[in-house]
Design a protein around this motif. Sequence first.
Motif, PDB file in Angstrom:
ATOM      1  N   ARG A  29      78.698  25.155  32.693  1.00 21.57           N
ATOM      2  CA  ARG A  29      77.625  25.273  33.181  1.00 21.57           C
ATOM      3  C   ARG A  29      76.317  25.392  33.364  1.00 21.57           C
ATOM      4  NH1 ARG A  29      77.162  30.298  28.573  1.00 21.57           N
ATOM      5  NH2 ARG A  29      75.614  28.879  26.757  1.00 21.57           N
ATOM      6  N   TYR A  30      75.864  25.572  33.808  1.00 25.88           N
ATOM      7  CA  TYR A  30      74.181  25.037  34.090  1.00 25.88           C
ATOM      8  C   TYR A  30      73.398  26.168  33.395  1.00 25.88           C
ATOM      9  CZ  TYR A  30      75.779  22.120  37.056  1.00 25.88           C
ATOM     10  OH  TYR A  30      76.367  21.039  38.293  1.00 25.88           O
ATOM     11  N   VAL A  44      72.754  20.982  32.174  1.00 28.18           N
ATOM     12  CA  VAL A  44      74.571  20.671  31.865  1.00 28.18           C
ATOM     13  C   VAL A  44      74.448  21.455  30.238  1.00 28.18           C
ATOM     14  CG1 VAL A  44      76.616  19.694  32.246  1.00 28.18           C
ATOM     15  CG2 VAL A  44      74.754  19.258  33.568  1.00 28.18           C
ATOM     16  N   GLY A  86      87.146  29.884  36.070  1.00 27.36           N
ATOM     17  CA  GLY A  86      86.340  29.619  37.012  1.00 27.36           C
ATOM     18  C   GLY A  86      86.930  28.563  38.077  1.00 27.36           C
ATOM     19  N   ASP A  87      85.827  27.690  38.517  1.00 30.58           N
ATOM     20  CA  ASP A  87      86.251  26.733  39.491  1.00 30.58           C
ATOM     21  C   ASP A  87      86.637  25.705  39.051  1.00 30.58           C
ATOM     22  OD1 ASP A  87      85.535  29.502  41.170  1.00 30.58           O
ATOM     23  OD2 ASP A  87      83.576  28.711  42.260  1.00 30.58           O
ATOM     24  N   MET A  89      87.437  22.382  39.907  1.00 27.18           N
ATOM     25  CA  MET A  89      86.643  21.166  40.974  1.00 27.18           C
ATOM     26  C   MET A  89      87.420  20.014  41.074  1.00 27.18           C
ATOM     27  SD  MET A  89      83.592  23.040  41.057  1.00 27.18           S
ATOM     28  CE  MET A  89      82.167  22.315  42.026  1.00 27.18           C
ATOM     29  N   PHE A 120      84.302  24.136  36.929  1.00 28.36           N
ATOM     30  CA  PHE A 120      82.333  25.780  36.975  1.00 28.36           C
ATOM     31  C   PHE A 120      82.811  26.900  36.276  1.00 28.36           C
ATOM     32  CE2 PHE A 120      79.685  27.939  38.141  1.00 28.36           C
ATOM     33  CZ  PHE A 120      78.627  27.631  38.194  1.00 28.36           C
ATOM     34  N   LYS A 122      83.177  30.355  35.023  1.00 30.06           N
ATOM     35  CA  LYS A 122      82.414  31.667  35.841  1.00 30.06           C
ATOM     36  C   LYS A 122      82.153  32.813  35.143  1.00 30.06           C
ATOM     37  CE  LYS A 122      82.198  30.580  40.419  1.00 30.06           C
ATOM     38  NZ  LYS A 122      83.126  31.192  42.120  1.00 30.06           N
ATOM     39  N   LEU A 165      79.844  14.002  37.886  1.00 27.09           N
ATOM     40  CA  LEU A 165      77.986  15.122  37.872  1.00 27.09           C
ATOM     41  C   LEU A 165      77.440  14.135  38.659  1.00 27.09           C
ATOM     42  CD1 LEU A 165      77.274  18.154  36.679  1.00 27.09           C
ATOM     43  CD2 LEU A 165      76.270  16.472  34.991  1.00 27.09           C
ATOM     44  N   ARG A 168      77.317  14.252  41.838  1.00 27.09           N
ATOM     45  CA  ARG A 168      76.991  15.232  43.087  1.00 27.09           C
ATOM     46  C   ARG A 168      75.252  15.625  42.647  1.00 27.09           C
ATOM     47  NH1 ARG A 168      80.746  20.166  42.890  1.00 27.09           N
ATOM     48  NH2 ARG A 168      78.924  21.404  42.041  1.00 27.09           N
TER      49      ARG A 168
END
Length: 169
Positions: A29-30, A44, A86-87, A89, A120, A122, A165, A168
């Motif tokens: 997560r951020y 991160v 989450g997603d 990636m 990621f 959520k 990362l 990206r």
Amino acid sequence: MSDLVARTGRLQQRYEAGCRLVAGCIPFRYRSSDETDVNSEKVVEVLMINSTSGPGLLFPKGGWENDETVEEAAVREAIEEAGVKGDLMDFIGYYHFKSKTHQDEFSPEGLCRAAMFALFVKEELDSWPEQSTRTRSWLTIPEAVQSCRHAWMKEALEDGFCVWLAQRD
């Protein structure tokens, strides 16, 4: 109590050339470096869980079963072991290791090949299948590198996730 139930047993396990096939992820997560400043730099954090067999922290991972894709297995393990959704990636790499606890007739030496993904996060679930034996810890990448129980997970973090990362950004 969680309505979800962790899969158990080895009947559906996938093997290839004497290796148990494993799927896992590095949940991330951020977070703002300064919660009071909306323009602050994003930090991160990765989610790690305790090991049930000794000191150090792990990323969620487990056996990839015959009735699911490797991506589905990685998502399932994140829910079962870490209680996060989450997603999923990108794929970040294959990592080989030797399991001391999962040696069987199909992999007598405990050889494993883990397919690792970035996830990621959520949602953090209030209850999940392994919550009675697992605790979650959000760590910065340097903290996670220091806390990794296994060398192959440290490699997945540094040479897989961090490289992914950086590409990206």
